[in-house]
Design an enzyme around this catalytic site. Structure first.
Site, PDB file in Angstrom:
ATOM      1  N   TYR A   1      -3.058   3.642  -1.809  1.00 21.64           N
ATOM      2  CA  TYR A   1      -3.980   2.567  -1.422  1.00 21.64           C
ATOM      3  C   TYR A   1      -5.165   3.078  -0.623  1.00 21.64           C
ATOM      4  CZ  TYR A   1       0.640   0.286  -1.709  1.00 21.64           C
ATOM      5  OH  TYR A   1       1.893  -0.117  -2.074  1.00 21.64           O
TER       6      TYR A   1
ATOM      7  N   GLY B   1       2.165 -11.179   5.074  1.00 21.96           N
ATOM      8  CA  GLY B   1       0.782 -10.752   4.907  1.00 21.96           C
ATOM      9  C   GLY B   1      -0.004 -10.472   6.164  1.00 21.96           C
TER      10      GLY B   1
ATOM     11  N   CYS C   1       2.380  19.174  -5.490  1.00 16.29           N
ATOM     12  CA  CYS C   1       1.384  19.702  -6.423  1.00 16.29           C
ATOM     13  C   CYS C   1       0.548  18.597  -7.056  1.00 16.29           C
ATOM     14  CB  CYS C   1       2.084  20.520  -7.492  1.00 16.29           C
ATOM     15  SG  CYS C   1       3.057  21.816  -6.746  1.00 16.29           S
ATOM     16  N   GLU C   2      -0.230  17.927  -6.262  1.00 15.20           N
ATOM     17  CA  GLU C   2      -1.145  16.880  -6.719  1.00 15.20           C
ATOM     18  C   GLU C   2      -2.325  16.851  -5.761  1.00 15.20           C
ATOM     19  OE1 GLU C   2      -0.357  13.653  -8.657  1.00 15.20           O
ATOM     20  OE2 GLU C   2       1.770  14.001  -9.058  1.00 15.20           O
TER      21      GLU C   2
ATOM     22  N   ARG D   1       5.244  -6.059   7.323  1.00 17.42           N
ATOM     23  CA  ARG D   1       4.448  -5.050   8.024  1.00 17.42           C
ATOM     24  C   ARG D   1       4.272  -5.374   9.511  1.00 17.42           C
ATOM     25  NH1 ARG D   1       0.514  -2.278   4.962  1.00 17.42           N
ATOM     26  NH2 ARG D   1       0.613  -4.054   3.559  1.00 17.42           N
TER      27      ARG D   1
ATOM     28  N   ARG E   1       1.258   5.871   1.152  1.00 18.98           N
ATOM     29  CA  ARG E   1       0.180   4.903   1.341  1.00 18.98           C
ATOM     30  C   ARG E   1      -1.237   5.486   1.226  1.00 18.98           C
ATOM     31  NH1 ARG E   1      -0.915   2.123   4.856  1.00 18.98           N
ATOM     32  NH2 ARG E   1      -1.168   0.153   3.781  1.00 18.98           N
TER      33      ARG E   1
ATOM     34  N   TYR F   1       6.585   0.181   4.790  1.00 18.32           N
ATOM     35  CA  TYR F   1       6.224   0.767   3.486  1.00 18.32           C
ATOM     36  C   TYR F   1       6.039   2.287   3.593  1.00 18.32           C
ATOM     37  CZ  TYR F   1       5.456  -4.206   2.876  1.00 18.32           C
ATOM     38  OH  TYR F   1       5.629  -5.563   2.870  1.00 18.32           O
TER      39      TYR F   1
ATOM     40  N   GLU G   1       7.428 -14.886   6.148  1.00 17.82           N
ATOM     41  CA  GLU G   1       8.063 -13.693   5.569  1.00 17.82           C
ATOM     42  C   GLU G   1       7.316 -12.422   5.985  1.00 17.82           C
ATOM     43  OE1 GLU G   1       7.631 -14.453   1.397  1.00 17.82           O
ATOM     44  OE2 GLU G   1       8.667 -16.363   1.496  1.00 17.82           O
ATOM     45  N   PRO G   2       7.211 -12.176   7.270  1.00 19.88           N
ATOM     46  CA  PRO G   2       6.457 -10.992   7.689  1.00 19.88           C
ATOM     47  C   PRO G   2       7.251  -9.709   7.462  1.00 19.88           C
ATOM     48  CG  PRO G   2       7.485 -11.998   9.588  1.00 19.88           C
ATOM     49  CD  PRO G   2       7.815 -12.870   8.409  1.00 19.88           C
TER      50      PRO G   2
HETATM   51  N1  LLP Z   1       6.675 -12.033   0.915  1.00 20.97           N
HETATM   52  C1  LLP Z   1       6.457 -11.615  -0.342  1.00 20.97           C
HETATM   53  C2  LLP Z   1       6.800 -12.497  -1.448  1.00 20.97           C
HETATM   54  C3  LLP Z   1       5.897 -10.346  -0.571  1.00 20.97           C
HETATM   55  O1  LLP Z   1       5.664  -9.942  -1.817  1.00 20.97           O
HETATM   56  C4  LLP Z   1       5.582  -9.505   0.528  1.00 20.97           C
HETATM   57  C5  LLP Z   1       5.002  -8.164   0.321  1.00 20.97           C
HETATM   58  C6  LLP Z   1       5.859  -9.986   1.822  1.00 20.97           C
HETATM   59  C7  LLP Z   1       6.385 -11.257   1.979  1.00 20.97           C
HETATM   60  C8  LLP Z   1       5.580  -9.153   3.057  1.00 20.97           C
HETATM   61  O2  LLP Z   1       4.243  -8.871   3.220  1.00 20.97           O
HETATM   62  P1  LLP Z   1       3.733  -8.188   4.593  1.00 20.97           P
HETATM   63  O3  LLP Z   1       4.004  -9.147   5.710  1.00 20.97           O
HETATM   64  O4  LLP Z   1       4.491  -6.940   4.772  1.00 20.97           O
HETATM   65  O5  LLP Z   1       2.304  -7.952   4.355  1.00 20.97           O
HETATM   66  N2  LLP Z   1       3.362  -1.307  -0.154  1.00 20.97           N
HETATM   67  C9  LLP Z   1       2.186  -2.026   0.294  1.00 20.97           C
HETATM   68  C10 LLP Z   1       2.499  -3.458   0.644  1.00 20.97           C
HETATM   69  C11 LLP Z   1       3.180  -4.236  -0.466  1.00 20.97           C
HETATM   70  C12 LLP Z   1       3.507  -5.664  -0.077  1.00 20.97           C
HETATM   71  C13 LLP Z   1       4.326  -6.334  -1.118  1.00 20.97           C
HETATM   72  N3  LLP Z   1       4.738  -7.678  -0.809  1.00 20.97           N
HETATM   73  C14 LLP Z   1       1.548  -1.254   1.443  1.00 20.97           C
HETATM   74  O6  LLP Z   1       2.048  -0.206   1.827  1.00 20.97           O
HETATM   75  O7  LLP Z   1       0.515  -1.676   1.961  1.00 20.97           O
END
Ligand code: LLP
Length: 428
Positions: free
Chosen positions: A329, A238, A355-356, A289, A325, A384, A286-287
């Site tokens: 979003y 996150g 075409c959107e 992004r 994205r 992503y 669990e990083p």
């Molecule tokens: N752990 C779990 C259980 C998750 O569901 C996720 C992301 C992460 C870790 C990693 O999160 P991060 O560190 O990347 O924020 N497609 C969207 C983001 C979807 C995230 C889904 N879960 C976007 O492009 O912003």
């Protein structure tokens, strides 16, 4: 950090000239910087070094096996959400024994596969899932290690599609009933309770929701440690990244955007380590992004300029199918020309050929003057980006390239038309 900068009038990724790379490999083209990914991994590991900490990279953010391989070589584990991701991790040389398996809808086949591969932990999201894991483990004569994902009901203050830690989200088990769920799980055969997990959302730009969630859940961790001897607490991913003004000298007006107040890793660690250390167990992060987002760029070519009565459109050869994205979003990606621009700028919409009407990368954005044939880069596209790409409008998936210092390697070939119809057949 990131590794994109102008040199001799041309945008470079590390030591590689992106104009030349785009000429050679065509567009749309994803390019990633290995140096940036390594830097992010090491900075995070260093910031958390006071803890017994395991980084389990969120595979879903960018699952190219070259990216997974470089993280595996640094000692990373992997957070996976499907059997397909586990397959990729192992193909890339990753250790299944360092994999955690998240997701609300694991199938029987996926559970069997993960048990065969002896993953570290199923992060279970419902009691029905735990019952199935136990059943499958009994049938196979093995013991399944599990953690429960708690939904702490904390507002991550992020986009509603990527907020996961509120009661109205489908994720995890409600904080109010988690103790009973552990109790029942402990009574099931062939289940080894190994930890507790949470993940409140993605692209968090402030530490305070993390702090709130950890403070809320810490007493539960202590209780579970006492009662079930759990060995880890995963606080999920996150960590947000900067999407605006990402180039170092982001002072030029056409980079536009509001000032973002980035969440720094130092601040993240400074606030969380003191809360986590006294728990005295392994902390998993669990990083996704944070590790790869700023390490990637999507290169595209300007095809046409079109003057509507209300707007000027720059039509480029990348589209929402390549990077969804902005459409999904309202995600902002800085757009920069690959040739260092003069100061002349204009307000435009940057749109793709799909075409959107949702197929846009920027609306009413002040950008340097762009001519047909000019190449642009959509920044911060490493997370992503490619993984969410599709063949919509029968557009072949772009190639992916990994750069390290002065060399560039194709880590995924551009799809061909034959790839588009592979597996299809005409019946009767
Ligand atoms: N752990 C779990 C259980 C998750 O569901 C996720 C992301 C992460 C870790 C990693 O999160 P991060 O560190 O990347 O924020 N497609 C969207 C983001 C979807 C995230 C889904 N879960 C976007 O492009 O912003």
């Amino acid at each position: 950090m990131h590794s994109f900068h102008y040199e001799n009038g041309s945008l470079h990724c590390e030591g590689v000239d992106l104009n030349a790379l785009a000429e050679e490999h065509g567009t749309p083209l994803y390019v990633y910087s290995k140096g940036t990914i390594l830097d992010h991994y090491h900075r995070l590991a260093a910031a958390m070094s006071d803890l017994d900490c395991q980084i389990c990279y969120a595979t879903k953010a960018n699952s190219n096996i070259a990216v997974l391989n470089l993280l595996a070589e640094e000692g990373a584990g992997f957070d996976i959400v499907s059997a397909g991701e586990l397959f990729r991790v192992e193909k890339a040389g990753g250790d299944s024994g360092k994999c955690t398996f998240a997701g609300v809808g694991k199938t029987r086949a996926e559970i069997e596969y993960a048990l065969r591969r002896e993953i570290y932990s199923f992060n279970a999201e419902s009691e029905a899932e735990i019952a199935l894991i136990s059943e499958v483990a009994c049938e196979m004569g093995v013991v399944a290690s599990i953690a429960l994902r708690v939904n702490p009901n904390v507002d991550a203050q992020t986009h509603k599609y990527i907020s996961t830690g509120k009661s109205e989200n489908k994720f995890g088990i409600d904080f109010s009933v988690i103790r009973e769920a552990y109790e029942r799980a402990a009574g099931l055969p062939n289940i080894n309770i190994r930890g507790l997990q949470m993940h409140i959302g993605s692209q968090l730009t402030s530490v305070s929701p993390f702090v709130e969630a950890v403070k809320k859940v810490a007493p539960l961790v202590e209780e579970l440690k006492e009662k079930y001897h759990i060995e880890f607490f995963s606080i999920g991913g996150g960590i947000g990244i900067v999407y605006e003004d990402t180039l170092a000298s982001g002072v030029k007006d056409w980079w536009g955007g509001e000032d973002e107040n980035p969440l720094t890793i130092e601040e993240y660690a400074a606030q969380l380590v003191p809360l986590l250390k006294p728990l005295g167990l392994k902390i998993i992060l669990e990083p996704g992004r944070f590790m790869v987002g700023n390490a990637g760029i999507l290169i595209s070519e300007v095809l046409y300029e079109k003057h509507g009565s209300a707007k000027t459109f720059k039509i480029v050869d990348a589209a929402m199918n390549d990077l969804i994205r902005p459409a999904l979003y309202d995600g902002h990606h800085d757009i920069v020309p690959l040739k260092e621009p003069s100061s002349e700028s204009e307000e435009v919409d940057v749109v793709g050929p799909v075409c959107e009407s949702g197929d846009f990368f920027a609306q009413n954005r002040l950008l340097p003057k762009l001519e047909s044939g000019d190449k642009i880069g959509l920044l911060s596209a490493g997370a992503y980006g490619f993984v969410m790409a599709s063949n919509y409008n029968s557009r072949p998936l772009p190639a992916e390239i990994l750069v390290y210092n002065n060399s560039a390697h194709v880590i995924r070939e551009r799809q061909s038309f034959d790839d588009l119809v592979r597996g299809e057949s005409i019946p009767f």
